[in-house]
Design a protein around this motif. Structure first.
Motif, mmCIF file in Angstrom:
data_model
loop_
_atom_site.group_PDB
_atom_site.id
_atom_site.type_symbol
_atom_site.label_atom_id
_atom_site.label_comp_id
_atom_site.label_asym_id
_atom_site.label_seq_id
_atom_site.Cartn_x
_atom_site.Cartn_y
_atom_site.Cartn_z
ATOM 1 N N UNK A 36 0.839 -1.203 0.000
ATOM 2 C CA UNK A 36 0.000 0.000 0.000
ATOM 3 C C UNK A 36 0.871 1.249 0.000
ATOM 4 N N UNK A 37 1.915 1.229 0.816
ATOM 5 C CA UNK A 37 2.827 2.372 0.890
ATOM 6 C C UNK A 37 3.493 2.633 -0.455
ATOM 7 N N UNK A 38 3.992 1.567 -1.092
ATOM 8 C CA UNK A 38 4.655 1.742 -2.380
ATOM 9 C C UNK A 38 3.674 2.208 -3.453
ATOM 10 N N UNK A 39 2.440 1.718 -3.380
ATOM 11 C CA UNK A 39 1.424 2.175 -4.319
ATOM 12 C C UNK A 39 1.151 3.662 -4.164
ATOM 13 N N UNK A 40 1.082 4.120 -2.920
ATOM 14 C CA UNK A 40 0.862 5.542 -2.663
ATOM 15 C C UNK A 40 2.041 6.377 -3.139
ATOM 16 N N UNK A 41 3.263 5.910 -2.850
ATOM 17 C CA UNK A 41 4.446 6.635 -3.295
ATOM 18 C C UNK A 41 4.515 6.698 -4.817
#
Length: 215
Positions: A175-180
């Motif tokens: 999720x974090x990488x998707x947001x970044x």
């Protein structure tokens, strides 16, 4: 039996050594520069350290699941190193897990991830120096190969040595990488305008559309 337990865990020097080796490799291939790069690398580092702490330090997952595992697999020495390969244990494999299919696939994903991380950084580095878009190499197939590379490495380790903590961390990191990735795309759109929009329109974010490349 007790000696085997001591040999399997409490090896904190191996925790430090293995964590350092993989993080140095990842750092040398990824070379974080921006604050976003450091957040990406820090999250990956936390995953790697948590993994090796359980692999060689203290087997928290085995400890928490010991009651259930002991009832279902009474013949297994839960504090042996091989028992930490939980997928092999749960699948009832009797052979050495290091030579099983899951371990082979795991190693292949980890190697692929580091290769993708290295090759994509090479393209990105030259694009940044020229102040142009990175659209060649792996960037010709997906817009965020470095995030995909970290995913390959982490998923490879999950196939090899799953723990409760890393299984919980994995979707959060995705999720974090998707947001970044979305934040990064907004910045690229602002900097390169129509050129980036045209690139993004034909290049998937994470999953390559190989059929369109061969059509």
């Amino acid at each position: 039996m007790h000696a085997a337990h001591e040999a399997a865990y409490g090896l904190w020097s191996l925790v430090i050594l293995n964590s350092a080796v993989f993080l140095i490799f990842a750092f040398s291939f990824f070379k974080p520069q921006t604050s976003r790069d450091w957040r990406t690398f820090s999250a990956f580092s936390a995953f790697i350290v948590a993994l090796f702490v359980e692999m060689y330090g203290f087997p928290l997952t085995i400890y928490l699941l010991s009651g259930w595992l002991q009832v279902r697999y009474p013949e297994i020495d839960l504090l042996s190193h091989d028992a930490g390969h939980l997928w092999s244990t749960l699948l009832g494999e009797k052979s050495n897990p290091h030579f099983g299919l899951l371990h082979i696939v795991s190693n292949a994903l980890i190697i692929l991830g580091f290769w993708l991380l290295s090759s994509s950084w090479h393209v990105l580095y030259h694009a940044q120096r020229a102040h142009t878009l990175a659209i060649t190499g792996s960037y010709a197939y997906i817009r965020h190969p470095q995030y995909v590379a970290f995913t390959f490495i982490m998923f490879g380790f999950l196939l090899q040595w799953p723990t409760i903590l890393t299984l919980l961390m994995f979707p959060l990191l995705m999720f974090m990488y998707g947001h970044l990735a979305i934040v990064e795309e907004r910045e690229m759109q602002a900097e390169f305008g129509d050129s980036y929009q045209a690139y993004a329109a034909k290049t998937p974010r994470f999953l390559p559309n190989l059929s369109s490349r061969t059509a």
